[in-house]
Design an enzyme around this catalytic site. Structure first.
Site, PDB file in Angstrom:
ATOM      1  N   TYR A   1      -3.274  20.410  -4.808  1.00  0.00           N
ATOM      2  CA  TYR A   1      -2.390  21.379  -5.524  1.00  0.00           C
ATOM      3  C   TYR A   1      -2.396  21.308  -7.025  1.00  0.00           C
ATOM      4  O   TYR A   1      -1.524  22.160  -7.481  1.00  0.00           O
ATOM      5  CB  TYR A   1      -0.933  21.161  -5.000  1.00  0.00           C
ATOM      6  CG  TYR A   1      -0.502  19.878  -5.299  1.00  0.00           C
ATOM      7  CD1 TYR A   1       0.136  19.505  -6.612  1.00  0.00           C
ATOM      8  CD2 TYR A   1      -0.413  18.766  -4.418  1.00  0.00           C
ATOM      9  CE1 TYR A   1       0.265  18.125  -6.780  1.00  0.00           C
ATOM     10  CE2 TYR A   1      -0.332  17.359  -4.621  1.00  0.00           C
ATOM     11  CZ  TYR A   1       0.137  17.006  -6.014  1.00  0.00           C
ATOM     12  OH  TYR A   1       0.608  15.925  -6.182  1.00  0.00           O
ATOM     13  N   GLY A   2      -3.104  20.505  -7.493  1.00  0.00           N
ATOM     14  CA  GLY A   2      -3.132  20.482  -8.890  1.00  0.00           C
ATOM     15  C   GLY A   2      -4.445  20.341  -9.714  1.00  0.00           C
ATOM     16  O   GLY A   2      -5.238  21.380  -9.513  1.00  0.00           O
ATOM     17  N   THR A   3      -4.667  19.228 -10.398  1.00  0.00           N
ATOM     18  CA  THR A   3      -5.910  19.252 -11.119  1.00  0.00           C
ATOM     19  C   THR A   3      -7.244  19.205 -10.472  1.00  0.00           C
ATOM     20  O   THR A   3      -8.329  19.080 -10.913  1.00  0.00           O
ATOM     21  CB  THR A   3      -5.816  18.139 -12.344  1.00  0.00           C
ATOM     22  OG1 THR A   3      -5.847  16.959 -11.599  1.00  0.00           O
ATOM     23  CG2 THR A   3      -4.630  18.386 -13.303  1.00  0.00           C
ATOM     24  N   LEU A   4      -7.100  18.750  -9.218  1.00  0.00           N
ATOM     25  CA  LEU A   4      -8.364  18.801  -8.275  1.00  0.00           C
ATOM     26  C   LEU A   4      -8.894  20.092  -7.774  1.00  0.00           C
ATOM     27  O   LEU A   4      -9.796  20.198  -7.035  1.00  0.00           O
ATOM     28  CB  LEU A   4      -8.020  17.963  -7.043  1.00  0.00           C
ATOM     29  CG  LEU A   4      -7.897  16.315  -7.326  1.00  0.00           C
ATOM     30  CD1 LEU A   4      -7.621  15.565  -6.310  1.00  0.00           C
ATOM     31  CD2 LEU A   4      -9.161  15.735  -8.022  1.00  0.00           C
TER      32      LEU A   4
ATOM     33  N   GLU B   1      -6.376   8.757  -7.419  1.00  0.00           N
ATOM     34  CA  GLU B   1      -4.834   8.987  -7.499  1.00  0.00           C
ATOM     35  C   GLU B   1      -4.031   7.849  -7.705  1.00  0.00           C
ATOM     36  O   GLU B   1      -2.672   7.864  -7.563  1.00  0.00           O
ATOM     37  CB  GLU B   1      -4.529   9.867  -6.469  1.00  0.00           C
ATOM     38  CG  GLU B   1      -5.197  10.919  -6.472  1.00  0.00           C
ATOM     39  CD  GLU B   1      -4.899  12.101  -7.302  1.00  0.00           C
ATOM     40  OE1 GLU B   1      -4.009  11.801  -8.156  1.00  0.00           O
ATOM     41  OE2 GLU B   1      -5.296  13.240  -7.304  1.00  0.00           O
TER      42      GLU B   1
END
Length: 153
Positions: free
Chosen positions: A7-10, A82
């Site tokens: 949902y983010g920087t990936l 992570e």
């Protein structure tokens, strides 16, 4: 293969997406865009403007992201990337697949929900829950909180 919801920087077009494309870490294949079936707070916090999915199911918003099929090697890499379990925790949630599917993927007859791993934060400063909740993340988004990549810290 395991399904992982990012949902983010990936996500595609975001600062850390390159690690999913790096075959040295294992295999990751885009499956579809997705949206959580339950609301969660997606906040941007900390000195590096990191997007965090707070493990507070039922509060926040339905969060949009991407679903990837990953092999065991990539899953182990993502755990390390992570900082799981020290920083993020890998949990399971249900995600509704949206229309943007990988080329050649079968079209389901109706909206499909799948179980995915997700990296979320179970312990966090209490004030984080009061930060603005987002339904999607873009490092260059209107929030003005640009992510500071690890290599720049």
């Amino acid at each position: 293969m395991a399904l992982v919801f990012v949902y983010g920087t990936l996500k595609r077009g975001q600062p850390n997406h390159r690690v999913l494309r790096d075959g040295a870490h294992g295999s990751a294949a885009f499956r579809a865009r997705g949206r959580t079936l339950e609301p969660y707070p997606l906040v941007i916090a900390g000195e590096h403007n990191i997007p965090w999915l707070l493990h507070l199911p039922g509060s926040g918003r339905l969060v949009e992201g991407e679903v990837y099929a990953v092999d065991e090697r990539m899953l182990r890499f993502l755990d390390d990337f992570e900082s799981c379990p020290a920083l993020y925790q890998r949990t399971v949630l249900r995600v509704q697949l949206l229309e943007d599917r990988a080329p050649g993927a079968e079209e389901p007859p109706a909206p499909t929900a799948v179980q995915c791993f997700v990296y979320s934060r179970a312990t966090f400063p209490p004030e984080w829950a009061q930060l603005p909740h987002h339904d999607s993340y873009d490092s260059e988004g209107p929030h003005g909180l640009r992510y500071n990549p690890r290599e720049n810290r």
